[in-house]
Motif scaffolding. Sequence first.
Motif, mmCIF file in Angstrom:
data_model
loop_
_atom_site.group_PDB
_atom_site.id
_atom_site.type_symbol
_atom_site.label_atom_id
_atom_site.label_comp_id
_atom_site.label_asym_id
_atom_site.label_seq_id
_atom_site.Cartn_x
_atom_site.Cartn_y
_atom_site.Cartn_z
ATOM 1 N N GLU A 107 8.000 -29.525 -25.486
ATOM 2 C CA GLU A 107 8.656 -30.176 -24.354
ATOM 3 C C GLU A 107 10.142 -30.264 -24.656
ATOM 4 O OE1 GLU A 107 6.382 -33.581 -22.522
ATOM 5 O OE2 GLU A 107 5.278 -33.418 -24.414
ATOM 6 N N ILE A 110 11.572 -33.290 -26.871
ATOM 7 C CA ILE A 110 11.085 -33.641 -28.213
ATOM 8 C C ILE A 110 12.172 -33.335 -29.242
ATOM 9 C CG2 ILE A 110 9.374 -33.131 -30.003
ATOM 10 C CD1 ILE A 110 7.360 -32.570 -27.782
ATOM 11 N N ALA A 113 9.087 -33.473 -34.569
ATOM 12 C CA ALA A 113 7.632 -33.479 -34.634
ATOM 13 C C ALA A 113 7.227 -33.599 -36.095
ATOM 14 C CB ALA A 113 7.043 -32.210 -34.018
ATOM 15 N N SER A 139 -3.280 -36.140 -31.560
ATOM 16 C CA SER A 139 -1.823 -35.998 -31.423
ATOM 17 C C SER A 139 -1.299 -36.976 -30.374
ATOM 18 C CB SER A 139 -1.465 -34.569 -31.018
ATOM 19 O OG SER A 139 -1.953 -33.640 -31.958
ATOM 20 N N ARG A 140 0.018 -37.242 -30.450
ATOM 21 C CA ARG A 140 0.635 -38.124 -29.456
ATOM 22 C C ARG A 140 2.137 -37.882 -29.433
ATOM 23 N NH1 ARG A 140 -0.262 -44.540 -28.142
ATOM 24 N NH2 ARG A 140 1.375 -44.680 -26.552
ATOM 25 N N THR A 141 2.708 -37.942 -28.227
ATOM 26 C CA THR A 141 4.159 -37.919 -28.057
ATOM 27 C C THR A 141 4.625 -39.336 -27.766
ATOM 28 O OG1 THR A 141 4.123 -35.656 -27.215
ATOM 29 C CG2 THR A 141 6.093 -36.945 -26.757
ATOM 30 N N LYS A 142 5.607 -39.810 -28.535
ATOM 31 C CA LYS A 142 6.089 -41.186 -28.416
ATOM 32 C C LYS A 142 7.498 -41.194 -27.830
ATOM 33 C CE LYS A 142 5.399 -41.675 -32.868
ATOM 34 N NZ LYS A 142 5.306 -42.246 -34.230
ATOM 35 N N ARG A 143 7.710 -42.076 -26.863
ATOM 36 C CA ARG A 143 9.023 -42.251 -26.248
ATOM 37 C C ARG A 143 9.404 -43.722 -26.319
ATOM 38 N NH1 ARG A 143 6.491 -38.070 -23.405
ATOM 39 N NH2 ARG A 143 7.748 -36.149 -23.358
ATOM 40 N N ALA A 197 12.188 -37.695 -27.629
ATOM 41 C CA ALA A 197 10.822 -38.089 -27.942
ATOM 42 C C ALA A 197 10.473 -37.696 -29.376
ATOM 43 C CB ALA A 197 9.842 -37.435 -26.966
ATOM 44 N N ARG A 199 7.163 -36.516 -31.633
ATOM 45 C CA ARG A 199 5.823 -35.940 -31.485
ATOM 46 C C ARG A 199 5.052 -36.030 -32.796
ATOM 47 N NH1 ARG A 199 1.611 -34.507 -28.091
ATOM 48 N NH2 ARG A 199 0.429 -32.752 -28.974
ATOM 49 N N GLU A 201 1.931 -34.339 -34.387
ATOM 50 C CA GLU A 201 1.090 -33.162 -34.148
ATOM 51 C C GLU A 201 -0.030 -33.124 -35.183
ATOM 52 O OE1 GLU A 201 -0.763 -30.522 -32.534
ATOM 53 O OE2 GLU A 201 1.134 -30.973 -31.516
#
Length: 304
Positions: A107, A110, A113, A139-143, A197, A199, A201
């Motif tokens: 994305e 990001i 990661a 997995s998670r993407t954090k903002r 962000a 990430r 992974e």
Amino acid sequence: MSRTALILPVRNAGRHLDRLLPALAAQSLRPDEWLVLDSESSDDSKARLLAAGASVVSVRAADFNHGGTRRLASELCRAEVLIYLTQDAIPADPDALRRLRDAVLAEDDIGVAYGRQLPQPDAGLLGAHARRFNYPPLSRTKRLADAAELGIKTCFSSDSFAAYRHAALKAVGGFPADVIGTEDAHVAGRLLLAGWAVRYEADARVHHSHDYGLLEEMRRYFDIGVFYGRERWIAQHFGRAGGEGRRFLRSELAAVRGAGQPWRQPEVLLRSALKLTGYRLGHAERWLPPALKRRLSLFPGYWK
């Protein structure tokens, strides 16, 4: 496809290279640049890494700094993606580097990661549990908006195995030039505050864990306390680590019971008390004499 650099800080890495070099040679992603920063190794690390194809830059051991040395590496590399790996983090499969590279580019927002860390094959119960607690299988993407839910874990990251978008790293000022450790959380926090962000992974995996002794654990948390005591902006934006520490303690107690070792519960409680003592001493380090800080720290050279 974006150019990728692999960055590896080392010091006397020989005992890890028997596993690390074959794992890197088997990777499906061939980095365009491979930079090793060697801190005056007294073994054959430098020669073996040169023979494997790395470019090696020597860094005086007295000048090594977790932030400053990584900052130097980022300035020496021209690639769009910078993958940082520690000498004792062994890729778990041939696609580890590729999956991490792909994660940071998945994305547009990001900035970093970081991958999943599995216990080493010979890890003890508590060392293995720490890895499973901090590196789940999803997995998670954090903002920044996730801070209300995740608190201090929002800016959790690990440079033992992390890929940075070089442009994002530059945009937030790069790695801090002088920090005792936890430079990964520092950069992740700056990225989040700037709109990038973070990430996690889980499909990009390395074997990396430690079995710390009781006093080692206290000294490690002294250094962590020093970091958070100096970087108070992190607590202001993301909260403090107390709640996460209590959750980890409960999980450790459950882990020893689940492993059929309930007699280790006093050890877990003692370990937790020592970590808390080290952390609080670190937080108050400005009141301590340098000689005592050198004795309490895992990195006494930092207090030179």
